[in-house]
Design an enzyme around this catalytic site. Structure first.
Site, PDB file in Angstrom:
ATOM      1  CB  SER A  68     -19.749  93.075   0.437  1.00 45.48           C
ATOM      2  OG  SER A  68     -19.627  93.398  -1.031  1.00 45.48           O
ATOM      3  CG  ASP A 214     -18.651  90.014  -1.707  1.00 47.78           C
ATOM      4  OD1 ASP A 214     -19.414  89.438  -0.890  1.00 47.78           O
ATOM      5  OD2 ASP A 214     -18.465  91.160  -2.123  1.00 47.78           O
TER       6      ASP A 214
END
Length: 735
Positions: A68, A214
């Site tokens: 991320s 993510d």
């Protein structure tokens, strides 16, 4: 002189080569150091602070793996940036803008700006041949793509992440299976984007046949990944958000956050358990810095730097001497990877639009120098056509030439759309107006991006409109528009003696219109056309002697508009001006010849959170008498507040406004404002009555919010003569 230059070149090359050889030898002899960076949104800026400490102590990083925001910061650093450069770039990004795909309003075409005049909700539901579908996420990530691409251009020719200045991995998750996906090759910017594609917020990224999101739920602190890359010693930085305490779980959103946090926390703790005694774990104390606090980048960097300093004694054992560290830094030098000249332009376009339309909107020709701003502007122009899910670009090599490749992917949920909208005005005394609208837009209607929109409105003023808007050339400089409409509205006739309207007609009309025009850049347009109406006016309030009647109207018109406002609902900068001339002609259906002119001038200027809005509207029937459906109307919130909705009407009108609004709460979703306005205006039947002495003064206080369903106000208005009202208003009051 030439010999001296050659000598300097040879000496410099030899020195660089010597440093590279030395770096390689030192690397063979020392333990390899890997950096594992966790996800955590804005909290990830703390990674930069720790990296600063590593640089200060001469500690090399041989491998980087991130998830991320950790993947974004790690990817930028792996591309050869220093920690200072990464910090500068992160602080420069307008994160509020990143979380919105829509181009800034001044950058949109006039057609797309005109959409703002409609009170329809901006979110669109896609329509395909077989179904009505929703977009895959709130944000497709178009602007995020462009930002990451620009930052990684110097290494855009490197597809193997092991060949980056620092070998790198990004961790994402396959949303279909929930499995961890480690990205080790391809386009670096797309890999970083995929790792940070927060489900529901950012659309999944399709890579290698997988839909990636993510990676936090799969492996938020990728210690195992950096170890597999070859790291002997791992420096792991965990900036993930701690779980909420019981007393903090007060709402549904908090519970959802907690569930997400539990998934992330469990795999993070599992990774931490694999750390060896020689590894180093750093957990910056980020306190109340939240995932979305991108305005606190500098604060988070400093927290990370302090956390790194606290581990200085342990970190120092990994330091290189000055010469060896300089040799290491030499291996991380970035260089431009592409020619300065674009030798060809290639499009991959899966839509029904003509490739010439894309070429004209990109506005880049072979033989031109590569200009990042121009490339990004061209890509944004194509995306602004509003039929693409994403528009990406890349530096491409073909037949020994360097060119620009543009990948335009059509919206997977359908380019045609359904929108709804709500318009509401109430003064809490029984005087209210309520309209609910629906619109279906077929786009592209043809390969020049024509569109066909049909809208239905039900409520106080029911209406139905269908219109075709057709660009006449690939660049959309010229256009034609044609439409049919029916509407029903109330027209009130103002009585000077009573100070109020004493006659009211319910006016229903059918209309036909046609126009041709020229767009002027992104800031305005001119158009000419004709309109033809027929209808009837039924007396609903007033003396029966006025009677009901049928009417016909036909006129030609010419209009010029300049629109540079940054926001039509709560503007902060820009201008909106227009002038329109209308000539009613008996030859095309008008009951009598007449001429009208309508002038609008408005502008907004801001200082800090405050904005001054000024506007002037003046309309006059300069020849003959306009039919009842062309009378000017005033009354209602921010339209001489305190009067009833459309209480005044006449052959002439004027309205001056000075308003001040203050942004009390700055938010991407619900910016909140407080303000006040002074107005001076009226309507008149005779031109001789027009004067400042024969105007009404009005004052308004309001609270407002720019909500996803439109601008919402709670206000109080007073107009001289004892007219006042409290308003609940959903709609556009200024323009």
């Amino acid at each position: 002189m030439i010999k001296l230059v050659l000598l300097l070149f040879v000496v410099t090359s030899a020195a660089i080569t010597s440093l590279e050889v030395m770096a390689a030898e030192v690397k063979k002899q020392r333990p390899k150091i890997g950096l594992a960076l966790s996800g955590g949104g804005a909290r990830g800026a703390a990674h930069i602070g720790v990296i600063k400490v590593l640089e200060e102590h001469g500690i090399p990083i041989d491998y980087i793996a991130g998830t991320s925001m950790g993947a974004v910061i790690g990817g930028l650093y792996a591309s050869g940036m220093s920690s200072d450069e990464v910090e500068k770039q992160l602080a420069t990004i307008d994160w509020n803008d990143v979380f919105s795909d829509k181009p800034l309003r001044p950058d949109r075409s006039q057609r797309r700006k005109d959409d703002d005049i409609l009170y329809l909700v901006k979110g669109k539901v896609g329509i395909t041949d077989s179904a009505v579908t929703l977009p895959t996420a709130v944000v497709q990530g178009q602007k995020f793509d462009l930002i990451l691409k620009a930052l990684t251009l110097p290494v855009s020719n490197i597809n193997d992440f092991d060949l980056l200045p620092t070998p790198y991995r990004a961790v994402a998750m396959d949303i279909t299976t929930g499995e961890e996906v480690v990205l080790n090759s391809g386009d670096l910017s797309i890999a970083m984007h995929a790792s940070m594609a927060i489900p529901g917020a950012f659309a999944p990224v399709k890579l290698g046949g997988k839909l990636l999101v993510d990676g936090g739920a799969a492996n938020n602190l990728p210690i195992s990944v950096v170890r597999e890359m070859g790291a002997d010693i791992v420096i792991a930085i965990d900036i993930s958000t701690p779980l909420l305490k019981q007393e903090e779980l007060g709402g549904a959103l908090a519970v959802i956050d907690q569930l997400t946090g539990i998934l992330t926390r469990r795999n993070t703790e599992a990774q931490i358990k694999t750390l060896l005694e020689s590894d180093i774990l750093i957990i910056p104390n980020l306190g109340n810095i939240a995932t979305m606090d991108f305005g606190k980048v500098e604060e988070a960097v400093e927290v990370g730097r302090l956390s790194g300093k606290e581990r200085a004694q342990q970190l120092t054992s990994l330091s290189l001497n000055e010469r060896a560290y300089q040799a290491y830094r030499t291996t991380r030098a970035r260089s431009e990877s592409h020619s300065n000249i674009i030798e060809f332009v290639h499009f991959e376009n899966d839509s029904s639009l003509s490739e010439q339309v894309l070429k004209e909107h990109l506005a880049i020709e072979p033989g031109q120098a590569f200009d990042l701003d121009k490339v990004e502007k061209g890509v944004a122009n194509i995306y602004g056509l509003d039929i693409f899910e994403s528009v990406r670009y890349d530096i491409a090599e073909k037949d020994g030439m360097t060119g620009l490749a543009v990948y335009a992917k059509q919206k997977s949920w359908g380019t045609s759309s359904l929108q709804t909208g709500l318009e509401l005005s109430s003064d809490f005394t029984g005087q209210s107006s309520f309209n609910l609208g629906f619109a279906v837009t077929k786009q592209p209607f043809n390969d020049l991006n024509g569109e066909w929109r049909t809208a239905i409105q039900i409520g106080e003023e029911p209406a139905i409109v269908t219109e075709v808007y057709q660009p006449l050339d690939p660049a959309a400089k010229y256009f034609a528009a044609a439409g049919l409409s029916w509407d029903n509205r109330d027209i009130r006739l103002f009585s000077d003696s009573s100070g109020r309207a004493d006659t009211e007609y319910e006016v229903a009309r059918w209309g036909l219109r046609f126009a041709v025009g020229r767009n002027i850049g992104k800031w305005g347009e001119v158009r000419i056309g004709l309109r033809r109406f027929t209808g009837n006016a039924n007396l609903s309030v007033g003396d029966p002697s006025f009677r009901s009647f049928d009417f016909d109207d036909g006129h030609v018109f010419a209009r010029a508009k300049v629109d540079t406002l940054d926001n039509l609902n709560f503007p902060r900068h820009g201008n909106l001006s227009s002038v329109e001339w209308t000539a009613g002609l008996e030859d095309i259906g008008a009951e009598n010849d007449y001429d009208q002119i309508l002038l609008r001038l408005a502008g907004a200027r801001s200082w800090a959170e405050g904005t001054l809005i000024t506007s002037l509207k003046f309309g006059s029937t300069v020849g003959g008498d306009a039919s009842i459906n062309n009378r000017y109307r005033l009354g209602g919130f921010m339209n001489l507040s305190g009067l009833e909705q459309n209480q005044l009407s006449g052959q002439h009108t004027g309205l001056m406004t000075i308003a001040y609004q203050y942004r009390v709460y700055r938010s991407q979703l619900f910016p909140f404002y407080a303000g006040s306005a002074l107005q001076l205006g009226n309507t008149w039947e005779e031109r001789s009555d027009i004067s400042l002495e024969n105007t009404l003064a009005s004052a308004t206080l309001f609270l407002g919010a720019d909500t996803p369903i439109g601008p919402f106000y709670l206000g109080y208005g007073y107009t001289e003569g004892g007219n006042d009202a409290v308003y609940l208003f959903l709609g556009q009051p200024f323009f």
